[in-house]
Write a protein that holds these residues in place. Structure first.
Motif, mmCIF file in Angstrom:
data_model
loop_
_atom_site.group_PDB
_atom_site.id
_atom_site.type_symbol
_atom_site.label_atom_id
_atom_site.label_comp_id
_atom_site.label_asym_id
_atom_site.label_seq_id
_atom_site.Cartn_x
_atom_site.Cartn_y
_atom_site.Cartn_z
ATOM 1 N N TYR A 1 11.393 -41.584 -2.608
ATOM 2 C CA TYR A 1 10.713 -41.519 -1.315
ATOM 3 C C TYR A 1 10.319 -40.077 -1.032
ATOM 4 O O TYR A 1 11.086 -39.151 -1.254
ATOM 5 N N ILE A 2 9.098 -39.911 -0.521
ATOM 6 C CA ILE A 2 8.532 -38.592 -0.276
ATOM 7 C C ILE A 2 8.085 -38.475 1.183
ATOM 8 O O ILE A 2 7.395 -39.360 1.698
ATOM 9 N N HIS A 3 8.476 -37.376 1.809
ATOM 10 C CA HIS A 3 7.936 -36.997 3.119
ATOM 11 C C HIS A 3 6.899 -35.922 2.832
ATOM 12 O O HIS A 3 7.231 -34.824 2.407
ATOM 13 N N LEU A 4 5.649 -36.270 3.036
ATOM 14 C CA LEU A 4 4.518 -35.400 2.742
ATOM 15 C C LEU A 4 3.918 -34.910 4.048
ATOM 16 O O LEU A 4 3.744 -35.688 4.992
ATOM 17 N N THR A 5 3.597 -33.635 4.106
ATOM 18 C CA THR A 5 2.886 -33.107 5.258
ATOM 19 C C THR A 5 1.833 -32.107 4.790
ATOM 20 O O THR A 5 2.055 -31.365 3.834
ATOM 21 N N PHE A 6 0.691 -32.154 5.448
ATOM 22 C CA PHE A 6 -0.393 -31.214 5.152
ATOM 23 C C PHE A 6 -1.273 -31.118 6.389
ATOM 24 O O PHE A 6 -1.296 -32.011 7.227
ATOM 25 N N SER A 7 -1.988 -30.008 6.476
ATOM 26 C CA SER A 7 -2.792 -29.766 7.677
ATOM 27 C C SER A 7 -4.281 -29.797 7.364
ATOM 28 O O SER A 7 -4.702 -29.794 6.208
ATOM 29 N N THR A 8 -5.036 -29.774 8.433
ATOM 30 C CA THR A 8 -6.467 -29.585 8.301
ATOM 31 C C THR A 8 -6.699 -28.131 7.903
ATOM 32 O O THR A 8 -5.835 -27.271 8.095
ATOM 33 N N LYS A 9 -7.842 -27.861 7.335
ATOM 34 C CA LYS A 9 -8.154 -26.493 6.915
ATOM 35 C C LYS A 9 -8.102 -25.556 8.128
ATOM 36 O O LYS A 9 -8.695 -25.853 9.166
ATOM 37 N N HIS A 10 -7.366 -24.471 7.977
ATOM 38 C CA HIS A 10 -7.169 -23.465 9.022
ATOM 39 C C HIS A 10 -6.557 -24.056 10.294
ATOM 40 O O HIS A 10 -6.725 -23.507 11.369
ATOM 41 N N ARG A 11 -5.897 -25.213 10.158
ATOM 42 C CA ARG A 11 -5.271 -25.899 11.277
ATOM 43 C C ARG A 11 -6.247 -26.189 12.413
ATOM 44 O O ARG A 11 -5.896 -26.243 13.579
ATOM 45 N N PHE A 12 -7.503 -26.399 12.060
ATOM 46 C CA PHE A 12 -8.506 -26.741 13.064
ATOM 47 C C PHE A 12 -8.204 -28.152 13.577
ATOM 48 O O PHE A 12 -7.915 -29.048 12.787
ATOM 49 N N PRO A 13 -8.261 -28.377 14.900
ATOM 50 C CA PRO A 13 -7.879 -29.689 15.462
ATOM 51 C C PRO A 13 -8.948 -30.767 15.255
ATOM 52 O O PRO A 13 -9.539 -31.291 16.198
ATOM 53 N N PHE A 14 -9.178 -31.119 14.000
ATOM 54 C CA PHE A 14 -10.194 -32.109 13.641
ATOM 55 C C PHE A 14 -9.792 -33.544 13.976
ATOM 56 O O PHE A 14 -10.632 -34.374 14.296
ATOM 57 N N GLN B 1 5.726 -37.643 16.384
ATOM 58 C CA GLN B 1 5.077 -36.350 16.186
ATOM 59 C C GLN B 1 4.436 -35.783 17.455
ATOM 60 O O GLN B 1 4.524 -34.591 17.712
ATOM 61 N N GLN B 2 3.783 -36.617 18.237
ATOM 62 C CA GLN B 2 3.120 -36.110 19.439
ATOM 63 C C GLN B 2 4.144 -35.452 20.374
ATOM 64 O O GLN B 2 3.914 -34.352 20.876
ATOM 65 N N GLU B 3 5.255 -36.103 20.583
ATOM 66 C CA GLU B 3 6.317 -35.541 21.439
ATOM 67 C C GLU B 3 6.907 -34.281 20.809
ATOM 68 O O GLU B 3 7.109 -33.269 21.483
ATOM 69 N N HIS B 4 7.172 -34.339 19.533
ATOM 70 C CA HIS B 4 7.772 -33.212 18.816
ATOM 71 C C HIS B 4 6.910 -31.954 18.943
ATOM 72 O O HIS B 4 7.426 -30.858 19.179
ATOM 73 N N PHE C 1 3.302 -26.473 14.284
ATOM 74 C CA PHE C 1 3.326 -26.931 12.898
ATOM 75 C C PHE C 1 3.951 -25.872 12.001
ATOM 76 O O PHE C 1 4.741 -26.181 11.114
ATOM 77 N N ARG C 2 3.631 -24.626 12.229
ATOM 78 C CA ARG C 2 4.196 -23.539 11.423
ATOM 79 C C ARG C 2 5.723 -23.499 11.560
ATOM 80 O O ARG C 2 6.439 -23.394 10.565
ATOM 81 N N GLU C 3 6.217 -23.602 12.781
ATOM 82 C CA GLU C 3 7.676 -23.622 12.999
ATOM 83 C C GLU C 3 8.301 -24.821 12.298
ATOM 84 O O GLU C 3 9.370 -24.707 11.693
ATOM 85 N N GLU C 4 7.615 -25.956 12.362
ATOM 86 C CA GLU C 4 8.103 -27.168 11.715
ATOM 87 C C GLU C 4 8.202 -26.976 10.200
ATOM 88 O O GLU C 4 9.241 -27.269 9.592
ATOM 89 N N VAL C 5 7.140 -26.468 9.579
ATOM 90 C CA VAL C 5 7.133 -26.270 8.125
ATOM 91 C C VAL C 5 8.195 -25.249 7.720
ATOM 92 O O VAL C 5 8.919 -25.450 6.736
ATOM 93 N N GLU C 6 8.317 -24.172 8.454
ATOM 94 C CA GLU C 6 9.308 -23.160 8.107
ATOM 95 C C GLU C 6 10.733 -23.702 8.236
ATOM 96 O O GLU C 6 11.609 -23.347 7.449
ATOM 97 N N GLU C 7 10.946 -24.600 9.169
ATOM 98 C CA GLU C 7 12.258 -25.250 9.277
ATOM 99 C C GLU C 7 12.496 -26.159 8.067
ATOM 100 O O GLU C 7 13.598 -26.195 7.515
ATOM 101 N N PHE C 8 11.470 -26.893 7.623
ATOM 102 C CA PHE C 8 11.594 -27.703 6.405
ATOM 103 C C PHE C 8 11.981 -26.824 5.220
ATOM 104 O O PHE C 8 12.823 -27.192 4.405
ATOM 105 N N MET C 9 11.337 -25.670 5.089
ATOM 106 C CA MET C 9 11.621 -24.771 3.967
ATOM 107 C C MET C 9 13.092 -24.360 3.966
ATOM 108 O O MET C 9 13.725 -24.319 2.908
ATOM 109 N N LYS C 10 13.627 -24.087 5.139
ATOM 110 C CA LYS C 10 15.049 -23.725 5.249
ATOM 111 C C LYS C 10 15.941 -24.922 4.913
ATOM 112 O O LYS C 10 16.878 -24.808 4.127
ATOM 113 N N GLN C 11 15.660 -26.059 5.528
ATOM 114 C CA GLN C 11 16.479 -27.259 5.322
ATOM 115 C C GLN C 11 16.525 -27.674 3.861
ATOM 116 O O GLN C 11 17.563 -28.093 3.361
#
Length: 150
Positions: free
Chosen positions: A9-22, A118-121, A127-137
């Motif tokens: 099982y994989i938890h995958l996350t990725f963003s839009t280019k430059h985190r633009f709110p597309f 996710q919306q509440e979170h 998103f940056r804080e979220e990813v950096e927390e994943f990296m630590k975990q």
């Protein structure tokens, strides 16, 4: 006769280019459904897909027949084409990279609920804080913010 078994099982996350709110709430459910079909076609069924304006989370079971990189490539390429063809968002694109993390079968409900909310979170955490927390975990040592956030 031999048999090959796999339950990854994989938890995958990725963003839009430059985190633009597309990603628009008007069509994101259709996008998620399309992405689910892409994963199914790659023998990697989705358990849940959810997004906010600038990124997406996917929980899926990785096929034993395809590499993670190939599944993600198909998912991002084909979903990007779908957005451009089916919405007014003609400049849409995903970031070049992604984060993918293994999930124990015993933690599937926890990750599913995390993705569902996710919306509440993201009212509290970027998103940056979220990813950096994943990296630590997950103890990811290859993470270099200079490249991941380009």
């Amino acid at each position: 006769m031999s048999q090959s078994l796999s339950q990854l099982y994989i938890h995958l996350t990725f963003s839009t280019k430059h985190r633009f709110p597309f990603i628009n709430e008007k069509w994101n459910k259709e996008l998620h459904a399309y992405m689910s079909g892409i994963l199914k076609n790659n023998d990697s069924p989705a358990l849940i897909i959810n997004s906010v304006a600038d990124h997406c989370h996917v929980l899926f079971r990785l096929s034993k027949n395809y590499t993670l990189a190939k599944v993600v490539e198909h998912l991002k390429k084909d979903s990007s084409k779908w957005v451009k063809a089916n919405t007014d968002c003609k400049k849409f694109s995903w970031q070049g990279g992604y984060g993918a993390f293994s999930v124990s079968a015993s933690k599937l409900d926890t990750v599913r609920n995390y993705i569902l909310n996710q919306q509440e979170h993201h009212r509290k955490v970027s998103f940056r804080e979220e990813v950096e927390e994943f990296m630590k975990q997950y103890g990811v040592v290859e993470y270099d913010a200079r490249y991941f956030w380009e």
